[in-house]
Write a protein that holds these residues in place. Structure first.
Motif, mmCIF file in Angstrom:
data_model
loop_
_atom_site.group_PDB
_atom_site.id
_atom_site.type_symbol
_atom_site.label_atom_id
_atom_site.label_comp_id
_atom_site.label_asym_id
_atom_site.label_seq_id
_atom_site.Cartn_x
_atom_site.Cartn_y
_atom_site.Cartn_z
ATOM 1 N N UNK A 61 0.845 -1.191 0.000
ATOM 2 C CA UNK A 61 0.000 0.000 0.000
ATOM 3 C C UNK A 61 0.884 1.246 0.000
ATOM 4 N N UNK A 62 0.557 2.232 -0.815
ATOM 5 C CA UNK A 62 1.347 3.463 -0.844
ATOM 6 C C UNK A 62 1.455 4.130 0.532
ATOM 7 N N UNK A 63 0.406 4.047 1.344
ATOM 8 C CA UNK A 63 0.478 4.657 2.675
ATOM 9 C C UNK A 63 1.502 3.949 3.563
ATOM 10 N N UNK A 64 1.604 2.638 3.435
ATOM 11 C CA UNK A 64 2.608 1.885 4.203
ATOM 12 C C UNK A 64 4.013 2.256 3.730
ATOM 13 N N UNK A 65 4.191 2.411 2.425
ATOM 14 C CA UNK A 65 5.488 2.815 1.884
ATOM 15 C C UNK A 65 5.855 4.213 2.378
ATOM 16 N N UNK A 66 4.893 5.119 2.406
ATOM 17 C CA UNK A 66 5.149 6.477 2.878
ATOM 18 C C UNK A 66 5.579 6.461 4.349
ATOM 19 N N UNK A 67 4.937 5.648 5.161
ATOM 20 C CA UNK A 67 5.323 5.558 6.575
ATOM 21 C C UNK A 67 6.772 5.097 6.710
ATOM 22 N N UNK A 68 7.165 4.123 5.919
ATOM 23 C CA UNK A 68 8.533 3.629 5.940
ATOM 24 C C UNK A 68 9.510 4.715 5.490
ATOM 25 N N UNK A 69 9.174 5.405 4.425
ATOM 26 C CA UNK A 69 10.026 6.485 3.908
ATOM 27 C C UNK A 69 10.150 7.600 4.938
ATOM 28 N N UNK A 70 9.066 7.941 5.603
ATOM 29 C CA UNK A 70 9.104 8.991 6.622
ATOM 30 C C UNK A 70 10.008 8.604 7.794
ATOM 31 N N UNK A 71 9.971 7.335 8.207
ATOM 32 C CA UNK A 71 10.867 6.886 9.273
ATOM 33 C C UNK A 71 12.325 6.993 8.823
ATOM 34 N N UNK A 72 12.591 6.597 7.604
ATOM 35 C CA UNK A 72 13.945 6.696 7.065
ATOM 36 C C UNK A 72 14.416 8.136 6.957
#
Length: 95
Positions: A61-72
């Motif tokens: 899901x794009x929202x899950x990817x965004x959460x990961x990117x934000x943590x990084x």
């Protein structure tokens, strides 16, 4: 990337590197990636960027990817903060 991950996981990166990318004496070419990463972190990055610029597997899901990117991005931003603080105090990041 490695430095920020070790800093986040261990509180420090004690790896003896040849040079730090934020050091003033580096050539423009050697500090190029550091400056590009800084520009990326200073800009905004949202769901639209994930959807339009990131090839994701169909089951992600794009929202899950965004959460990961934000943590990084947060981990990387912390490295930049630490590097700036130590640079101004004359310390180095790492050994």
């Amino acid at each position: 990337m490695r430095r920020s991950g070790l800093l986040h996981a261990n509180g420090a990166d004690r790896t003896p590197y040849e040079a730090a990318p934020w050091e003033d004496h580096l050539s423009l070419r050697r500090g190029e990636d550091w400056r590009a990463l800084r520009r990326w972190l200073l800009g905004s990055y949202g769901l639209t960027d994930v959807i339009t610029d990131t090839p994701l597997p169909p089951d992600v899901a794009p929202t899950a990817a965004l959460e990961l990117i934000e943590r990084g991005r947060g981990e990387l931003a912390r490295l930049f903060e630490l590097a700036a603080a130590r640079r101004f105090s004359g310390e180095t990041v790492g050994p």
